[in-house]
Scaffold this active site. Structure first.
Site, PDB file in Angstrom:
ATOM      1  N   LYS A 207       0.824  -1.220   0.000  1.00  0.00           N
ATOM      2  CA  LYS A 207       0.000   0.000   0.000  1.00  0.00           C
ATOM      3  C   LYS A 207       0.858   1.271   0.000  1.00  0.00           C
ATOM      4  CE  LYS A 207      -2.824  -0.040   3.443  1.00  0.00           C
ATOM      5  NZ  LYS A 207      -3.217   1.067   4.304  1.00  0.00           N
TER       6      LYS A 207
ATOM      7  N   ARG B 258      11.962  -7.978  13.710  1.00  0.00           N
ATOM      8  CA  ARG B 258      11.060  -7.164  14.524  1.00  0.00           C
ATOM      9  C   ARG B 258       9.871  -8.010  14.962  1.00  0.00           C
ATOM     10  NH1 ARG B 258       9.067  -1.969  11.464  1.00  0.00           N
ATOM     11  NH2 ARG B 258       7.676  -3.626  10.836  1.00  0.00           N
TER      12      ARG B 258
END
Length: 227
Positions: free
Chosen positions: A19, A160
């Site tokens: 996106k 992460r």
């Protein structure tokens, strides 16, 4: 001279669907104002505005920000964009938010990035970082020279929490549960335009061609060969 109507667009897609990349290309080629709910939230929290303080309280408790707070935040910002073409990103996330938006303005089109969840899982879980420098590696596209270590320092790479497989699955499930009704809402109105694929570079030309039916390309170079 006929002035073309202003474009009011929404972009939707799960985390990791590309996106951000697609939005950046739309801004570059069509000169639209990009309004991201995430960016706006962070800005308000940093500035400690009334809405920012409220939103932070919900986030700190691990709760979703209520519809009325998100709607107030976004609609206030939209009011200042009256004379521009714009693209909303991250809003509306629920049917209640979509209905509130409809009361304020008419949405012309909703671009839906329909990327398979399996593709997204592979894409996100392949991402590893070197914490000290922020260097990002992707095991599929740009792997480190030596597995698990930074090319420059030789220090270990970490994943992460957001990119761990179990977290990615949860985020995708949450998106699916929350957003499917919104996609259905816009589909029934005839506004939803879905673009399916596994690679952003292959989806993008179709999005570009679709938007060219609505807006001129304002970027001088690469106009004939959109990237």
């Amino acid at each position: 001279m006929v002035v073309p109507p202003l474009l009011r667009a929404v972009i939707m897609g799960p985390p990791g669907s590309g996106k951000g990349t697609v939005s950046a290309r739309i801004i570059k080629h069509f000169g639209v104002k990009h309004l991201s709910s995430g960016d706006l939230l962070r800005e308000n929290m940093q500035k400690k505005t009334e809405v920012g303080i409220l939103a932070k309280a919900y986030i700190d408790q691990g709760q979703l920000i209520p519809d009325d707070i998100m709607t107030q935040l976004m609609l206030n910002e939209i009011k200042g964009l009256g004379q521009y073409n714009w693209l909303l990103d991250g809003f509306p996330r629920t049917v209640a938010q979509a209905e509130a938006l409809d009361k304020e303005c008419h949405i012309d089109t909703v671009i839906d990035l329909d990327v398979p969840f399996e593709t997204i899982k592979c894409r996100l879980t392949a991402r590893w970082i070197h914490p000290a420098s922020g260097r990002v590696y992707n095991l599929e596209f740009s792997p480190p020279k030596v597995q698990g270590t930074d090319d420059i320092t030789g220090e270990p790479l970490v994943q992460r929490d957001d990119d761990k497989p179990e977290t990615v699955s949860k985020r995708l499930q949450a998106y699916d549960a929350q957003t499917k009704p919104v996609l259905e809402y816009y589909r029934k109105k005839g506004l939803l335009k879905s673009f399916s694929g596994t690679e952003t570079n292959k989806i993008w030309p179709h999005i570009y061609a679709f938007l060219r039916t609505k807006l001129p390309d304002v970027s001088q170079k690469d106009a004939a060969n959109p990237r």
